[in-house]
Design a protein around this motif. Structure first.
Motif, PDB file in Angstrom:
ATOM      1  N   ALA A 105     -11.010   2.501 -22.770  1.00  0.00           N
ATOM      2  CA  ALA A 105     -10.473   1.137 -22.651  1.00  0.00           C
ATOM      3  C   ALA A 105      -8.977   1.178 -22.342  1.00  0.00           C
ATOM      4  CB  ALA A 105     -10.718   0.370 -23.946  1.00  0.00           C
ATOM      5  N   ARG A 106      -8.583   0.545 -21.275  1.00  0.00           N
ATOM      6  CA  ARG A 106      -7.154   0.488 -20.901  1.00  0.00           C
ATOM      7  C   ARG A 106      -6.803  -0.872 -20.337  1.00  0.00           C
ATOM      8  NH1 ARG A 106      -5.685   6.359 -18.692  1.00  0.00           N
ATOM      9  NH2 ARG A 106      -6.940   7.345 -20.291  1.00  0.00           N
ATOM     10  N   GLY A 107      -5.586  -1.262 -20.549  1.00  0.00           N
ATOM     11  CA  GLY A 107      -5.122  -2.530 -19.985  1.00  0.00           C
ATOM     12  C   GLY A 107      -3.867  -2.317 -19.158  1.00  0.00           C
ATOM     13  N   LEU A 108      -3.803  -2.986 -18.015  1.00  0.00           N
ATOM     14  CA  LEU A 108      -2.575  -2.970 -17.201  1.00  0.00           C
ATOM     15  C   LEU A 108      -1.970  -4.361 -17.288  1.00  0.00           C
ATOM     16  CD1 LEU A 108      -3.629  -1.481 -13.728  1.00  0.00           C
ATOM     17  CD2 LEU A 108      -2.413  -0.317 -15.567  1.00  0.00           C
ATOM     18  N   THR A 109      -0.647  -4.420 -17.341  1.00  0.00           N
ATOM     19  CA  THR A 109      -0.053  -5.763 -17.392  1.00  0.00           C
ATOM     20  C   THR A 109       0.178  -6.308 -15.985  1.00  0.00           C
ATOM     21  OG1 THR A 109       2.067  -4.724 -17.676  1.00  0.00           O
ATOM     22  CG2 THR A 109       1.032  -5.604 -19.663  1.00  0.00           C
ATOM     23  N   GLU A 110      -0.427  -5.666 -15.010  1.00  0.00           N
ATOM     24  CA  GLU A 110      -0.360  -6.194 -13.646  1.00  0.00           C
ATOM     25  C   GLU A 110      -1.690  -6.880 -13.348  1.00  0.00           C
ATOM     26  OE1 GLU A 110       0.295  -2.404 -11.984  1.00  0.00           O
ATOM     27  OE2 GLU A 110       2.396  -2.785 -11.527  1.00  0.00           O
ATOM     28  N   ALA A 111      -1.626  -8.176 -13.093  1.00  0.00           N
ATOM     29  CA  ALA A 111      -2.839  -8.935 -12.764  1.00  0.00           C
ATOM     30  C   ALA A 111      -2.392 -10.146 -11.940  1.00  0.00           C
ATOM     31  CB  ALA A 111      -3.573  -9.325 -14.038  1.00  0.00           C
ATOM     32  N   GLY A 112      -3.093 -11.274 -12.080  1.00  0.00           N
ATOM     33  CA  GLY A 112      -2.777 -12.453 -11.268  1.00  0.00           C
ATOM     34  C   GLY A 112      -1.307 -12.870 -11.332  1.00  0.00           C
ATOM     35  N   ASN A 113      -0.725 -12.865 -12.505  1.00  0.00           N
ATOM     36  CA  ASN A 113       0.679 -13.293 -12.621  1.00  0.00           C
ATOM     37  C   ASN A 113       1.622 -12.372 -11.869  1.00  0.00           C
ATOM     38  OD1 ASN A 113      -0.024 -15.363 -14.248  1.00  0.00           O
ATOM     39  ND2 ASN A 113       0.635 -14.409 -16.165  1.00  0.00           N
ATOM     40  N   HIS A 114       1.240 -11.100 -11.799  1.00  0.00           N
ATOM     41  CA  HIS A 114       2.068 -10.140 -11.091  1.00  0.00           C
ATOM     42  C   HIS A 114       2.124 -10.518  -9.603  1.00  0.00           C
ATOM     43  CE1 HIS A 114       3.957  -6.364 -10.171  1.00  0.00           C
ATOM     44  NE2 HIS A 114       2.982  -6.030  -9.355  1.00  0.00           N
ATOM     45  N   LEU A 115       0.962 -10.920  -9.065  1.00  0.00           N
ATOM     46  CA  LEU A 115       0.936 -11.360  -7.662  1.00  0.00           C
ATOM     47  C   LEU A 115       1.763 -12.630  -7.502  1.00  0.00           C
ATOM     48  CD1 LEU A 115      -2.803 -10.735  -6.692  1.00  0.00           C
ATOM     49  CD2 LEU A 115      -0.802  -9.381  -6.033  1.00  0.00           C
ATOM     50  N   ASP A 116       1.710 -13.521  -8.514  1.00  0.00           N
ATOM     51  CA  ASP A 116       2.525 -14.746  -8.462  1.00  0.00           C
ATOM     52  C   ASP A 116       4.001 -14.366  -8.299  1.00  0.00           C
ATOM     53  OD1 ASP A 116       0.091 -15.784  -9.170  1.00  0.00           O
ATOM     54  OD2 ASP A 116       0.765 -16.784 -10.986  1.00  0.00           O
ATOM     55  N   ASN A 117       4.430 -13.394  -9.117  1.00  0.00           N
ATOM     56  CA  ASN A 117       5.849 -13.001  -9.080  1.00  0.00           C
ATOM     57  C   ASN A 117       6.227 -12.348  -7.762  1.00  0.00           C
ATOM     58  OD1 ASN A 117       6.606 -14.031 -11.538  1.00  0.00           O
ATOM     59  ND2 ASN A 117       5.837 -12.231 -12.639  1.00  0.00           N
ATOM     60  N   LEU A 118       5.301 -11.556  -7.221  1.00  0.00           N
ATOM     61  CA  LEU A 118       5.594 -10.925  -5.924  1.00  0.00           C
ATOM     62  C   LEU A 118       5.708 -11.994  -4.843  1.00  0.00           C
ATOM     63  CD1 LEU A 118       3.275  -7.757  -5.959  1.00  0.00           C
ATOM     64  CD2 LEU A 118       5.684  -7.948  -6.593  1.00  0.00           C
ATOM     65  N   LEU A 119       4.845 -13.014  -4.939  1.00  0.00           N
ATOM     66  CA  LEU A 119       4.910 -14.098  -3.952  1.00  0.00           C
ATOM     67  C   LEU A 119       6.244 -14.848  -4.094  1.00  0.00           C
ATOM     68  CD1 LEU A 119       3.580 -15.836  -1.743  1.00  0.00           C
ATOM     69  CD2 LEU A 119       2.537 -17.213  -3.554  1.00  0.00           C
ATOM     70  N   LYS A 120       6.653 -15.071  -5.333  1.00  0.00           N
ATOM     71  CA  LYS A 120       7.922 -15.777  -5.565  1.00  0.00           C
ATOM     72  C   LYS A 120       9.081 -15.022  -4.899  1.00  0.00           C
ATOM     73  CE  LYS A 120       9.702 -15.608  -9.742  1.00  0.00           C
ATOM     74  NZ  LYS A 120       9.709 -15.868 -11.188  1.00  0.00           N
ATOM     75  N   SER A 121       9.164 -13.715  -5.151  1.00  0.00           N
ATOM     76  CA  SER A 121      10.263 -12.930  -4.563  1.00  0.00           C
ATOM     77  C   SER A 121      10.195 -12.970  -3.040  1.00  0.00           C
ATOM     78  CB  SER A 121      10.181 -11.464  -4.972  1.00  0.00           C
ATOM     79  OG  SER A 121      10.019 -11.374  -6.329  1.00  0.00           O
ATOM     80  N   PHE A 122       8.977 -12.878  -2.519  1.00  0.00           N
ATOM     81  CA  PHE A 122       8.822 -12.843  -1.066  1.00  0.00           C
ATOM     82  C   PHE A 122       9.262 -14.171  -0.436  1.00  0.00           C
ATOM     83  CE2 PHE A 122       5.890 -12.892   2.763  1.00  0.00           C
ATOM     84  CZ  PHE A 122       6.641 -11.983   3.482  1.00  0.00           C
ATOM     85  N   VAL A 123       8.863 -15.271  -1.062  1.00  0.00           N
ATOM     86  CA  VAL A 123       9.226 -16.594  -0.540  1.00  0.00           C
ATOM     87  C   VAL A 123      10.753 -16.755  -0.559  1.00  0.00           C
ATOM     88  CG1 VAL A 123       9.155 -19.064  -1.104  1.00  0.00           C
ATOM     89  CG2 VAL A 123       7.041 -17.733  -1.093  1.00  0.00           C
ATOM     90  N   LEU A 124      11.371 -16.379  -1.655  1.00  0.00           N
ATOM     91  CA  LEU A 124      12.824 -16.531  -1.762  1.00  0.00           C
ATOM     92  C   LEU A 124      13.535 -15.657  -0.738  1.00  0.00           C
ATOM     93  CD1 LEU A 124      13.174 -16.677  -5.665  1.00  0.00           C
ATOM     94  CD2 LEU A 124      13.425 -18.572  -4.052  1.00  0.00           C
ATOM     95  N   ARG A 125      13.005 -14.455  -0.546  1.00  0.00           N
ATOM     96  CA  ARG A 125      13.617 -13.554   0.425  1.00  0.00           C
ATOM     97  C   ARG A 125      13.471 -14.133   1.831  1.00  0.00           C
ATOM     98  NH1 ARG A 125      11.201  -9.015  -1.310  1.00  0.00           N
ATOM     99  NH2 ARG A 125       9.846  -8.648   0.477  1.00  0.00           N
ATOM    100  N   LYS A 126      12.285 -14.653   2.129  1.00  0.00           N
ATOM    101  CA  LYS A 126      12.056 -15.234   3.457  1.00  0.00           C
ATOM    102  C   LYS A 126      12.971 -16.427   3.701  1.00  0.00           C
ATOM    103  CE  LYS A 126       8.038 -15.133   6.177  1.00  0.00           C
ATOM    104  NZ  LYS A 126       6.718 -15.664   6.541  1.00  0.00           N
ATOM    105  N   ALA A 127      13.242 -17.179   2.626  1.00  0.00           N
ATOM    106  CA  ALA A 127      14.084 -18.376   2.764  1.00  0.00           C
ATOM    107  C   ALA A 127      15.569 -18.012   2.719  1.00  0.00           C
ATOM    108  CB  ALA A 127      13.754 -19.363   1.650  1.00  0.00           C
ATOM    109  N   GLY A 128      15.875 -16.751   2.428  1.00  0.00           N
ATOM    110  CA  GLY A 128      17.272 -16.324   2.335  1.00  0.00           C
ATOM    111  C   GLY A 128      17.976 -16.905   1.117  1.00  0.00           C
TER     112      GLY A 128
END
Ligand SMILES: Nc1ncnc2c1ncn2[C@@H]1O[C@H](COP(=O)(O)OP(=O)(O)OP(=O)(O)O)[C@@H](O)[C@H]1O
Ligand SMILES: [Mg+2]
Length: 575
Positions: free
Chosen positions: A372-395
């Motif tokens: 049994a193992r858990g990773l703290t990377e899941a849906g929210n992690h993708l949310d955060n990656l999208l946030k950074s990407f959007v901000l970067r794209k918008a400058g």
């Protein structure tokens, strides 16, 4: 005899009549009614002031859950921001401890509460009886009391929001209330309250953007507040179905390492007990916003209640819940299964050897030790990656004049944007400063960080396979590893990839096959649950009578699960 809830309302109203004077004192105009005097007497009695035996119970529990139904109270502080001293003056809470004196709920029926990072689910299972030759499965419609059927009928939004007037809101109402106040991005709701279950943060003070009041609160308080709401919604559903409030309940939790897992299970068990008391105490008002200070004071009192907790059963890890839903315990089964539950907060993995012999009705079903193992990377992690990407794209960078506003406003809608991106293949994000950023799924999946999320999932699976007793790999039926994908992230491309191709484990190759997305035994009796199944599998399997055992030192011999002589108990009996 006056009911405690009636007394509480009367005392709250009495306190509201107190007019602050210029010298700081308070004046109570008018007469005090007989009922109000009775309420004061009851409060004094509850506090041990009238010769009642001292103890943690604030009131004698009454077998009747509630006698009067009251209208929601108006907002406490419509015009002024909350001052803690003022709030404390309004703490007239009297705990409703009636759940402690209910007759024990009949056995043979239980729920499993799956407190999710994004969405919470509860399933009720009634065991097979002589009259009904199958177990009955009912996924509770938490969305009805939660007043959010348009979002989901069965999954309760796991958000908490403290508004500018210091009132607590939950679920879909937390989302609605946060929208106007959060327009400038400075006010935030807690969308991930479950993540504070991990020790880091559990006892920390809630950050300013979440708590505009001066009332000191920790994240434990906020988890308890949400569990109160979840328990209340569950009670409402059970009541509508004619079941008891003190029904036996199990609860799901993520995979943590040994000691942390035990501590978390203990903490959750206690909080679910306090949540039942608080759900009863705030039953008529929880849907209309409760004052934070009053909730916190009540929570402190609930924390002191010392009573045997009969109706809270054990914790089940999230993959264990899923695995419990896979077997029918009636038809033949023989497989090695990796359960991967990708939620919003965690991706939880665990390996199971599931077997059932139809002729002998003998079952051998174990969770493989150390798997049994858990990773703290899941849906929210993708949310955060999208946030950074959007901000970067918008400058937009942290030096931007509107940085806090842009970031905060984006945060409030991030989960929706991410889901739209995966559902539609692209998303158009409107920022606080008026900019619109377009993102396609293709460019998002091509990001290094997204690729490394995929790699972490794959690595986790490989590490588990490499670390378990080699006999499980050698004895995998037909050299196949079935992969059962559940959780809101089950359909993500990087998650589906986990069930494709082959995997090499210490020189042996296993062919990966995707476990059916809906167990066959359920498709006959419960075809309507097909779409919902991946989201409710944890709570559904967790509520069934048989919980799969941990493997201990079980090994596979000659293709069969074999326990050393001392460990016979792991066999799950045919009946
Ligand atoms: N169509 C979709 N595409 C991408 N992601 C989705 C989709 N639908 C749901 N999700 C994501 O799935 C997650 C919610 O899934 P789930 O209900 O299994 O999580 P949870 O049980 O609340 O979280 P956890 O188990 O980690 O505590 C969220 O991150 C949500 O954005
Ligand atoms: Mg989950």
């Amino acid at each position: 005899m006056m009911d405690t809830s009636e007394a509480r309302i009367l005392l709250k109203n009495l306190l509201k009549r107190v007019r602050p004077q210029e010298d700081g004192s308070g004046l109570l105009p008018g007469t005090i009614t007989e009922d109000e005097i009775d309420a004061l007497r009851l409060a004094l009695q509850a506090l041990g002031g009238l010769g009642e035996p001292p103890g943690p119970r604030l009131v004698e529990p009454s077998p009747k859950p509630r006698v009067i139904d009251v209208e929601p109270l108006p907002a406490e502080f419509p015009d002024t921001p909350v001052e803690p001293s003022m709030s404390r003056a309004h703490e007239a809470q009297v705990l409703d401890l009636s759940c402690l004196s209910l007759p024990a709920a009949p056995s043979g029926r239980r729920v499993c509460i799956d407190f999710g990072t994004a969405m919470s689910k509860v399933t009720l299972v009634s065991d097979e009886t002589a009259d009904r030759p199958y177990e009955e499965i009912e996924v509770l419609k938490l969305g009805r009391p939660g007043d959010q059927e348009e979002i989901s009928e069965e999954m309760l939004v796991s958000s908490v929001y403290i508004d500018n007037e210091g009132r607590l809101w939950f679920g879909a109402q937390a989302v609605q209330r946060s929208q106007p106040e959060g327009l400038d991005g400075k006010r935030q709701r807690i969308d991930n309250v479950k993540r504070y279950l991990s020790e880091e943060g559990f006892t920390d003070q809630v950050a300013r953007q979440f708590n505009p009041t001066k009332v000191a609160i920790t994240y434990r308080d906020m988890i308890l507040a949400y569990l109160t709401f979840l328990t209340w919604a569950m009670n409402r559903c059970l009541d509508d179905m004619g079941y008891e409030r003190n029904i036996l309940r199990r609860f799901a939790m993520p995979c943590f390492d040994g000691a942390k897992s035990r501590r978390t299970a203990q903490a959750l068990k206690r909080m679910l007990f306090e949540a039942q008391i608080l759900a009863d105490t705030f039953a008529t008002r929880i849907a209309h916003g409760i004052e934070l200070a009053e909730f916190v004071a009540s929570a402190v009192a609930a924390g002191k209640v010392d009573a045997a907790v009969g109706f809270i059963d054990k914790a089940v890890t999230e993959p264990l819940g899923v695995a419990g839903s896979l077997l029918s315990w009636k038809t033949a089964a023989n497989s090695l299964v990796m359960v991967v539950d990708v939620g919003a907060g965690t991706s939880d993995f665990s390996l199971f050897r599931l077997g059932f012999n139809e002729a002998t009705e003998k079952a051998a079903a174990v969770e493989v030790e150390n798997s049994a193992r858990g990773l703290t990377e899941a849906g929210n992690h993708l949310d955060n990656l999208l946030k950074s990407f959007v901000l970067r794209k918008a400058g937009v960078e942290s030096s931007h004049d509107l940085w806090i506003n842009i970031l905060g406003a984006l945060q409030l809608n991030l989960r929706d944007y991410k889901e739209a991106l995966f559902n539609d293949g692209f998303v158009s994000v409107s920022l606080f400063n008026g900019d619109v950023v377009e993102v396609t799924l293709e460019e998002f999946l091509a990001l290094d960080q997204v690729a490394s999320f995929s790699a972490s999932l794959r690595t986790c699976m490989k590490e588990i396979l490499a670390s378990v007793d080699a006999s499980f790999i050698a004895g995998a039926p037909n050299g196949r590893l079935a992969v059962a994908l559940t959780g809101g992230g089950a359909a993500l491309p990087m998650v589906r990839d986990l069930a494709e191709g082959e995997v090499e484990v210490n020189g042996k190759t296993l062919r990966l096959v995707r476990a059916t997305s809906f167990p066959a035994w359920m498709s006959e009796t419960y075809p309507d649950l097909e779409d919902l199944y991946p989201r409710v599998a944890v709570s559904l399997g967790g509520a069934r009578k048989r919980v799969i055992d941990h493997g201990g030192s079980v090994r596979i011999t000659a293709g069969d699960v074999k326990a050393p002589p001392k460990l016979e108990g792991y066999y799950v009996k045919g009946h």
